[in-house]
Design a protein around this motif. Structure first.
Motif, PDB file in Angstrom:
ATOM      1  N   ARG A  81       0.828  -1.356  -0.114  1.00 20.87           N
ATOM      2  CA  ARG A  81       0.089  -0.007  -0.070  1.00 20.87           C
ATOM      3  C   ARG A  81       0.794   1.233   0.066  1.00 20.87           C
ATOM      4  O   ARG A  81       0.553   2.280  -0.623  1.00 20.87           O
ATOM      5  CB  ARG A  81      -0.962   0.166   1.304  1.00 20.87           C
ATOM      6  CG  ARG A  81      -1.875  -1.003   1.056  1.00 20.87           C
ATOM      7  CD  ARG A  81      -2.923  -0.619   2.285  1.00 20.87           C
ATOM      8  NE  ARG A  81      -3.984  -1.781   2.387  1.00 20.87           N
ATOM      9  CZ  ARG A  81      -5.140  -1.472   2.982  1.00 20.87           C
ATOM     10  NH1 ARG A  81      -5.406  -0.222   3.733  1.00 20.87           N
ATOM     11  NH2 ARG A  81      -6.189  -2.281   2.927  1.00 20.87           N
ATOM     12  N   HIS A  82       1.867   1.212   0.763  1.00 20.01           N
ATOM     13  CA  HIS A  82       2.563   2.385   0.891  1.00 20.01           C
ATOM     14  C   HIS A  82       4.162   2.293   0.513  1.00 20.01           C
ATOM     15  O   HIS A  82       4.828   3.525   0.412  1.00 20.01           O
ATOM     16  CB  HIS A  82       2.807   2.565   2.730  1.00 20.01           C
ATOM     17  CG  HIS A  82       1.346   2.918   3.249  1.00 20.01           C
ATOM     18  ND1 HIS A  82       0.381   3.972   3.076  1.00 20.01           N
ATOM     19  CD2 HIS A  82       0.823   2.021   3.805  1.00 20.01           C
ATOM     20  CE1 HIS A  82      -0.391   3.980   3.645  1.00 20.01           C
ATOM     21  NE2 HIS A  82      -0.512   2.665   4.409  1.00 20.01           N
ATOM     22  N   ARG A 208      -3.640   0.055  -2.931  1.00 19.63           N
ATOM     23  CA  ARG A 208      -4.643   0.518  -1.728  1.00 19.63           C
ATOM     24  C   ARG A 208      -5.837  -0.295  -1.850  1.00 19.63           C
ATOM     25  O   ARG A 208      -6.755  -0.085  -2.232  1.00 19.63           O
ATOM     26  CB  ARG A 208      -4.553   1.759  -1.964  1.00 19.63           C
ATOM     27  CG  ARG A 208      -3.337   2.684  -2.026  1.00 19.63           C
ATOM     28  CD  ARG A 208      -3.437   4.156  -1.617  1.00 19.63           C
ATOM     29  NE  ARG A 208      -2.262   4.771  -1.987  1.00 19.63           N
ATOM     30  CZ  ARG A 208      -1.454   4.998  -1.024  1.00 19.63           C
ATOM     31  NH1 ARG A 208      -1.767   4.542   0.146  1.00 19.63           N
ATOM     32  NH2 ARG A 208      -0.330   5.663  -1.083  1.00 19.63           N
TER      33      ARG A 208
END
Length: 421
Positions: A81-82, A208
């Motif tokens: 996600r990050h 995400r």
């Protein structure tokens, strides 16, 4: 056999900047290894400062490794996600906080919290560096790059031997661990400012996903036979070298084998260059002969079990040449476990690499925490109030066979499932 997943590379060849990014990532991982291993050479001082028994001392590493292992899958999800830069930076900051807290700890509970912080930060580092490598390097480079990351990163173990032993002897506990915290904080600043997730012109995208999609990805990753095979490779082959470096190697060599602190430190330090050479060799062989990767893992496992058997069975203290062979065998454990990660990587698509790598990388840490706890409990059980010597360590180190037998059975089962698919 299940077909290997073909991953479309984001780039055709590694740009020069890729090597700089990898170098900074490996440096961050080396600092993580330094923090992870720092209690090992301070184990005897920790018992005195914190008034801890062998079982309580084992609890430090068990909880640290437990946090690391449990966090691997959540970190894998966060990584998808990050991205690597955020995860590596956060990990370094947590480790700095943990080492700073340990520097002022004067009781077992405070020490445990400090090591759990170190374990949490450590958990974010390695798989994030590997994910960055996937983004920056073509697939043909990845087996060797993975080995290079794991093994060159182990140079942090060198800093956890001679420099930390010297600091402990000359300046004491507080200065030693504050110094480790300061170094980690410096690398946090460098990572936060300079790391990049992927080349600007690549097709890299963060995923995400929602909770339901994440759950599906977890199930798909574990149901992939290659992921399970990688996990059990990692579980079975990595833990012995890890527990030796993290906590029990130094006391075993000094109290159980009668070596001086200097000789014990030299033996632990010798595992680093040996591991580097083996890592590059195994990485090259894994890339050239992917169908023979299991043979590499089994060969390293057999060498480790055989040398431990000889050391444990030797009457009295083992001779220096045998302890040297043990160090060489244990130095192969991390490179062999990286072959397991390479197996899982090659059987999963790009969008599940963070989750699959996290799952696989947790295996050896789960095994290590079980083995560390078994050794600590056994030492307390067989020693009473008489301290630990050769006989006590012989019995305690033999408990590793429980984990080897369990891991080997499950490894063979996973390999059979992969062949049958």
């Amino acid at each position: 056999m299940s077909p290997t997943v073909t991953q479309a590379p984001a780039i055709r060849r590694a740009p020069p900047l890729a090597w700089a990014i990898l170098g900074l990532g490996v440096f961050a991982y080396a600092v993580a290894v330094l923090n992870r291993s720092s209690l090992g050479v301070a184990a005897l001082e920790a018992q005195e400062r914190l008034n801890a028994s062998a079982a309580q001392l084992a609890l430090f590493s068990v909880l640290q490794l437990g946090v690391y292992a449990v966090m691997q899958v959540p970190v894998g999800v966060l990584l998808d996600r990050h991205g690597p830069r955020v995860l590596i930076s956060c990990g370094l900051l947590l480790m700095a906080l943990g080492q700073g807290l340990l520097a002022v700890a004067d009781s077992v509970p405070v020490g445990v919290v400090a090591r759990m912080l170190v374990g949490a930060g450590d958990a974010m580092t390695f798989i994030s560096v590997i994910r960055a490598a996937v983004n920056w390097f073509p697939p043909s480079h990845l087996p060797l790059v993975t080995q290079a990351t794991a093994i060159v990163g182990q140079c942090g173990q060198l800093a956890a031997t001679y420099p930390l032993i010297t600091l402990l002897a000359g300046f004491g506990w507080t200065t030693t661990f504050l110094s480790a915290a300061a170094v980690t904080l410096l690398v946090f600043v460098l990572a936060a400012l300079l790391l990049r997730d992927a080349p600007a012109d690549s097709d890299h995208r963060l995923h995400r996903t929602g909770l339901g999609e994440t759950r599906t990805s977890l199930l798909l990753a574990w149901r992939q036979p290659g992921t399970r095979l990688g996990f059990w490779c990692h579980f079975t082959v990595q833990f012995s070298g890890m527990l030796f470096v993290l906590i029990w190697g130094y006391p075993f060599l000094v109290e159980g084998q009668g070596l001086s602190p200097g000789r014990a430190g030299a033996l632990l330090a010798s595992m680093v260059p040996a591991g580097i050479l083996m890592g590059f060799a195994l990485g090259r062989l894994s890339a050239l002969h992917p169908q023979r990767r299991m043979h590499l893992v089994v060969a390293c496992l057999v060498a480790t079990v055989a040398t431990w058997t000889a050391v444990i069975a030797w009457p009295g203290t083992a001779p220096g040449w045998l302890l040297g062979l043990l160090a060489l065998a244990l130095a192969s454990n991390v490179p062999a476990s990286m072959v397991g990660i390479d197996i899982a990587r090659s059987h999963n698509p790009r969008e599940r690499l963070g989750i699959a790598t996290g799952m696989t990388n947790s295996g050896g840490f789960f095994a290590a925490l079980v083995a560390i706890l078994l050794i600590g409990a056994t030492l307390d059980l067989v020693s009473g109030s008489g301290g630990y010597g050769t006989s006590e360590f012989r019995v305690a180190m033999a408990t590793q066979f429980i984990v080897w037998i369990l891991g080997s059975l499950l490894l063979l089962r996973a390999h059979r499932h992969l062949r049958d698919v």
